[in-house]
Design an enzyme around this catalytic site. Sequence first.
Site, PDB file in Angstrom:
ATOM      1  N   HIS A   1     -11.535  -1.756 -47.220  1.00 35.70           N
ATOM      2  CA  HIS A   1     -11.937  -1.973 -45.828  1.00 35.70           C
ATOM      3  C   HIS A   1     -13.192  -2.853 -45.761  1.00 35.70           C
ATOM      4  CE1 HIS A   1      -9.197   0.847 -43.772  1.00 35.70           C
ATOM      5  NE2 HIS A   1      -9.226   1.485 -44.932  1.00 35.70           N
TER       6      HIS A   1
ATOM      7  N   GLU B   1     -14.537  -3.993 -43.114  1.00 30.40           N
ATOM      8  CA  GLU B   1     -15.227  -3.803 -41.837  1.00 30.40           C
ATOM      9  C   GLU B   1     -16.321  -2.747 -41.881  1.00 30.40           C
ATOM     10  OE1 GLU B   1     -11.433  -1.216 -41.592  1.00 30.40           O
ATOM     11  OE2 GLU B   1     -12.111  -3.073 -42.538  1.00 30.40           O
TER      12      GLU B   1
ATOM     13  N   CYS C   1      -5.665  -2.736 -46.043  1.00 24.75           N
ATOM     14  CA  CYS C   1      -5.266  -1.402 -46.503  1.00 24.75           C
ATOM     15  C   CYS C   1      -3.788  -1.121 -46.215  1.00 24.75           C
ATOM     16  CB  CYS C   1      -6.177  -0.340 -45.893  1.00 24.75           C
ATOM     17  SG  CYS C   1      -6.107   1.239 -46.770  1.00 24.75           S
TER      18      CYS C   1
END
Length: 509
Positions: free
Chosen positions: A167, A169, A79
């Site tokens: 993202h 994660e 990002c």
Amino acid sequence: MQHNVLILDFGSQYTQLIARRVRELNIFCEIFPYNKVPEDLSSFKATILSGSPFSVRADDAPHPDLSQIRGKMPLLAVCYGAQYLAHFDGGEVAPSNTREYGRANLSFVDDHDPFFEEVALNSQVWMSHSDTIKKLPTNGVKLASTKDVENAAYRIEGEKTYAIQFHPEVYHSSDGKQMLENFLVRIAEVPQNFTPNAFVEEIVAELQEKIKGDKVVLGLSGGVDSTVAAVLLKKAIGENLYCIFVNNGLLRKNEFQNVLDQYKGMGLNVKGVDAADRFLDQLGGIEEPEAKRKAIGRVFIEVFDDEAHRIEDVKWLAQGTIYPDVIESISVKGPSATIKSHHNVGGLPDFMKLKIVEPLRMLFKDEVRRVGASLGIDPELLGRHPFPGPGLSIRILGDITKEKVRILQEVDAIFIEGLKSHGLYDQVWQAGAILLPVNSVGVMGDERTYEKVVALRAVESTDGMTADWVHLPYDFLMKISNEIINKVKGVNRVVYDISSKPPATIEWE
């Protein structure tokens, strides 16, 4: 730990999640603020740049020196990191026409690149940015797009440098873990050798080397962290470990004796110290939450110091500090972002003259539990819900009195035992009761009452960083409410807290 992955934190709310996903791959990683890059990078095999609330176009945007990282080890920019690499190396970052936030799907994927191996077209990803990359940096090669984001992922030709504007994660990115595995294992070739058994073997050797023949004193709380720390230290230094369990008068009902009995069978050298009156006297009249925490911390240190002086030649103080505490204490956001004090972070008063040892400081809570299991600790103890260091004091809103503690202990016991007897305890991350500083009108028999209100709280979480309230069955809540009102003198109303974290916190204070 060897074969580290370095995570540089630019202030993203998701940075700890990156670390957790990397650890789930059995790969050890560490988080450092972007402006405190370690001088010695020799043990790191790859670097990940986190997201950030900043815009790369802003004058105050984080601007780290990556000269010792980029091109010298595999690099994944997430990002803000992806936009950073583009903005400062021949690319163009501009404001998006609309804020790109939430779910998106990959409409184009270069499935020949190892980063996207086993990642399907239309895979869902999570976007969270207001800028977007309009032009790739020098030698940039597009790897993926979404309907609204042309350059959702790219790599740098001639380097093992990858960048993504989403993202991986977060759970919403359905193949996010696969992408991290592709980068770390297939591209960076980082060994997956961070396991509980490996951690125990390495940390025991480190403790033996550091402590040698010195004596160590440890304050046990009855919780998972201090217990696992104690068993690790006992394995490393044996009889040189001295444990102290202090009753601050704010434990759960009968917890002081129950915990002491539990430790007896574990071969730990534990001394119980009943200092309940001393704590409650010092808390008299204090209402502000942070003031209560500080008063308890001060008295605990005084009591602990008194007991430590009774141990001849003790040199070390052991603490059950875990990694989230460490990360928050070195946050790039600085001390102004402190929400509440951690009882075991921040050092000791000079007068204690003890060196600190923290065997769990690099582990997340779930990793602590796995290490405890590998050490053979009772699953029931490892499955205990977290309990705040200041105890029931921060679940009694307002000032503390013995009567309020009695009421809350009785309420809490009914709630927790109810969860266990109905098979709900292990479905909950943390549960407890809160005594509110309000009275409400009620009717018991034919008489009017004006008594206390208690709130019940039960949340589900992985590590306490975020949490959702648990949808406990209505029949269970009805039964527990009736039992509390009928059995606990002084309570005539029960409510259930349905707030999530964020925006609320798990504890009320």
